[in-house]
Write a protein that holds these residues in place. Structure first.
Motif, PDB file in Angstrom:
ATOM      1  N   GLY A   1      55.780 -28.092   8.556  1.00 34.48           N
ATOM      2  CA  GLY A   1      55.648 -26.758   9.133  1.00 34.48           C
ATOM      3  C   GLY A   1      54.634 -26.727  10.265  1.00 34.48           C
ATOM      4  N   THR A   2      53.526 -27.414  10.075  1.00 31.85           N
ATOM      5  CA  THR A   2      52.496 -27.473  11.110  1.00 31.85           C
ATOM      6  C   THR A   2      53.016 -28.155  12.369  1.00 31.85           C
ATOM      7  N   LEU A   3      53.715 -29.272  12.200  1.00 33.44           N
ATOM      8  CA  LEU A   3      54.246 -29.991  13.359  1.00 33.44           C
ATOM      9  C   LEU A   3      55.275 -29.154  14.115  1.00 33.44           C
ATOM     10  N   LEU A   4      56.143 -28.493  13.394  1.00 33.62           N
ATOM     11  CA  LEU A   4      57.143 -27.666  14.065  1.00 33.62           C
ATOM     12  C   LEU A   4      56.506 -26.458  14.756  1.00 33.62           C
ATOM     13  N   LEU A   5      55.486 -25.886  14.146  1.00 34.34           N
ATOM     14  CA  LEU A   5      54.769 -24.782  14.774  1.00 34.34           C
ATOM     15  C   LEU A   5      54.034 -25.253  16.029  1.00 34.34           C
ATOM     16  N   LEU A   6      53.363 -26.402  15.951  1.00 31.44           N
ATOM     17  CA  LEU A   6      52.679 -26.955  17.117  1.00 31.44           C
ATOM     18  C   LEU A   6      53.662 -27.273  18.238  1.00 31.44           C
ATOM     19  N   MET A   7      54.838 -27.759  17.873  1.00 33.25           N
ATOM     20  CA  MET A   7      55.866 -28.050  18.873  1.00 33.25           C
ATOM     21  C   MET A   7      56.238 -26.782  19.639  1.00 33.25           C
ATOM     22  N   VAL A   8      56.454 -25.697  18.930  1.00 31.77           N
ATOM     23  CA  VAL A   8      56.815 -24.431  19.571  1.00 31.77           C
ATOM     24  C   VAL A   8      55.664 -23.932  20.445  1.00 31.77           C
ATOM     25  N   ILE A   9      54.445 -24.031  19.949  1.00 34.15           N
ATOM     26  CA  ILE A   9      53.278 -23.586  20.720  1.00 34.15           C
ATOM     27  C   ILE A   9      53.138 -24.393  22.003  1.00 34.15           C
ATOM     28  N   LEU A  10      53.307 -25.708  21.908  1.00 34.62           N
ATOM     29  CA  LEU A  10      53.188 -26.560  23.099  1.00 34.62           C
ATOM     30  C   LEU A  10      54.256 -26.237  24.138  1.00 34.62           C
TER      31      LEU A  10
ATOM     32  N   ALA B   1      52.169 -22.031  31.536  1.00 36.90           N
ATOM     33  CA  ALA B   1      51.451 -22.766  32.581  1.00 36.90           C
ATOM     34  C   ALA B   1      52.355 -23.012  33.789  1.00 36.90           C
ATOM     35  N   ARG B   2      53.618 -23.285  33.549  1.00 39.42           N
ATOM     36  CA  ARG B   2      54.562 -23.506  34.653  1.00 39.42           C
ATOM     37  C   ARG B   2      54.757 -22.218  35.461  1.00 39.42           C
ATOM     38  N   MET B   3      54.813 -21.075  34.773  1.00 37.06           N
ATOM     39  CA  MET B   3      54.935 -19.798  35.473  1.00 37.06           C
ATOM     40  C   MET B   3      53.712 -19.520  36.344  1.00 37.06           C
ATOM     41  N   MET B   4      52.573 -20.001  35.917  1.00 32.85           N
ATOM     42  CA  MET B   4      51.334 -19.784  36.670  1.00 32.85           C
ATOM     43  C   MET B   4      51.151 -20.835  37.769  1.00 32.85           C
ATOM     44  N   GLY B   5      52.123 -21.754  37.884  1.00 32.93           N
ATOM     45  CA  GLY B   5      52.069 -22.752  38.943  1.00 32.93           C
ATOM     46  C   GLY B   5      51.316 -24.025  38.595  1.00 32.93           C
ATOM     47  N   HIS B   6      50.965 -24.215  37.335  1.00 33.84           N
ATOM     48  CA  HIS B   6      50.243 -25.410  36.887  1.00 33.84           C
ATOM     49  C   HIS B   6      50.923 -26.000  35.654  1.00 33.84           C
ATOM     50  N   PRO B   7      52.068 -26.664  35.821  1.00 35.82           N
ATOM     51  CA  PRO B   7      52.790 -27.184  34.648  1.00 35.82           C
ATOM     52  C   PRO B   7      51.984 -28.256  33.903  1.00 35.82           C
ATOM     53  N   LEU B   8      52.119 -28.234  32.620  1.00 35.06           N
ATOM     54  CA  LEU B   8      51.477 -29.230  31.745  1.00 35.06           C
ATOM     55  C   LEU B   8      52.570 -30.135  31.194  1.00 35.06           C
ATOM     56  N   ASN B   9      52.893 -31.186  31.908  1.00 35.43           N
ATOM     57  CA  ASN B   9      54.006 -32.054  31.520  1.00 35.43           C
ATOM     58  C   ASN B   9      53.766 -32.782  30.204  1.00 35.43           C
ATOM     59  N   TRP B  10      52.531 -33.034  29.860  1.00 35.48           N
ATOM     60  CA  TRP B  10      52.228 -33.757  28.632  1.00 35.48           C
ATOM     61  C   TRP B  10      52.604 -32.954  27.384  1.00 35.48           C
ATOM     62  N   THR B  11      52.701 -31.626  27.508  1.00 39.79           N
ATOM     63  CA  THR B  11      53.028 -30.822  26.332  1.00 39.79           C
ATOM     64  C   THR B  11      54.438 -31.108  25.829  1.00 39.79           C
ATOM     65  N   ILE B  12      55.373 -31.341  26.745  1.00 43.17           N
ATOM     66  CA  ILE B  12      56.747 -31.644  26.342  1.00 43.17           C
ATOM     67  C   ILE B  12      56.799 -32.993  25.628  1.00 43.17           C
ATOM     68  N   ASP B  13      56.036 -33.953  26.138  1.00 48.18           N
ATOM     69  CA  ASP B  13      56.012 -35.276  25.521  1.00 48.18           C
ATOM     70  C   ASP B  13      55.406 -35.220  24.115  1.00 48.18           C
ATOM     71  N   LEU B  14      54.332 -34.488  23.970  1.00 49.08           N
ATOM     72  CA  LEU B  14      53.712 -34.344  22.653  1.00 49.08           C
ATOM     73  C   LEU B  14      54.621 -33.564  21.707  1.00 49.08           C
ATOM     74  N   ALA B  15      55.291 -32.539  22.212  1.00 44.52           N
ATOM     75  CA  ALA B  15      56.230 -31.766  21.400  1.00 44.52           C
ATOM     76  C   ALA B  15      57.389 -32.647  20.933  1.00 44.52           C
TER      77      ALA B  15
ATOM     78  N   PHE C   1      55.816 -23.364  24.494  1.00 44.06           N
ATOM     79  CA  PHE C   1      55.480 -22.053  25.042  1.00 44.06           C
ATOM     80  C   PHE C   1      54.327 -22.153  26.035  1.00 44.06           C
ATOM     81  N   LEU C   2      53.308 -22.926  25.680  1.00 45.84           N
ATOM     82  CA  LEU C   2      52.162 -23.134  26.559  1.00 45.84           C
ATOM     83  C   LEU C   2      52.599 -23.748  27.885  1.00 45.84           C
ATOM     84  N   ASN C   3      53.503 -24.707  27.827  1.00 46.67           N
ATOM     85  CA  ASN C   3      54.011 -25.325  29.046  1.00 46.67           C
ATOM     86  C   ASN C   3      54.766 -24.300  29.896  1.00 46.67           C
ATOM     87  N   GLY C   4      55.548 -23.453  29.268  1.00 51.17           N
ATOM     88  CA  GLY C   4      56.284 -22.439  30.009  1.00 51.17           C
ATOM     89  C   GLY C   4      55.355 -21.460  30.716  1.00 51.17           C
TER      90      GLY C   4
END
Length: 168
Positions: free
Chosen positions: A17-26, A33-47, A28-31
């Motif tokens: 449950g924790t891993l799946l929740l963290l995946m969703v958070i990461l 950050a991407r909207m703000m013009g600063h994408p965090l590409n590492w979040t997708i890899d960690l997710a 969302f965080l990337n989305g």
């Protein structure tokens, strides 16, 4: 032994449950950050890594709770003894496949130990491939427990007499 399995079950559910929740958070965080013009590409890899681990853990939880898909059109039409024999054969095929998955996962983890995960320096790809091994071991334990329970129900294996005595 039962206390160990109960602890394992609870820990597995919390971790999945924790891993799946963290995946969703990461993601969302990337989305955001991407909207703000600063994408965090590492979040997708960690997710992706969390997804691999979460899938195997959730598969074991579903298998333990008999929540996986099954097709019973054939077994419902068989006599009870034949259906039970087919169930035993099915569990043995699953166990054999999981032994192969564990072997292949160990080999893959060993071979990929020097490879960096998605270009992240210092993070080995073996962290992702180890999910195959751990998931395979957990699924194999669950399969063997289910097989032993079925054999015990049918009287092929006696129940343990004393606390802590192994039955299968």
């Amino acid at each position: 032994m039962n206390a160990l399995f109960m602890f394992l079950r609870k820990s597995e559910a919390v971790l999945a449950g924790t891993l799946l929740l963290l995946m969703v958070i990461l993601i969302f965080l990337n989305g955001v950050a991407r909207m703000m013009g600063h994408p965090l590409n590492w979040t997708i890899d960690l997710a992706t890594c969390f997804f691999a681990w979460g899938c195997f853990l959730c598969a074991d939880i579903a298998w333990r709770q008999d929540g996986l898909m099954s097709i019973e059109i054939l077994t419902r039409r068989l006599p009870p003894k034949a259906a039970r024999a087919l169930d035993y054969i099915n569990h043995m095929i699953i166990a054999g496949f999981l032994v192969y998955v564990i072997y292949a996962g160990v080999w893959l983890s060993w071979v990929s130990r020097a490879r960096a995960f998605q270009g992240m320096p210092g993070v080995s790809y073996s962290w992702v491939t180890a999910s195959i091994v751990v998931g395979g071991v957990l699924l194999l334990i669950t399969t063997l427990i289910r097989l032993c329970s079925a054999l015990r129900e049918d009287g092929f294996v006696r129940a343990p007499r004393r606390k802590g005595e192994a039955s299968c």
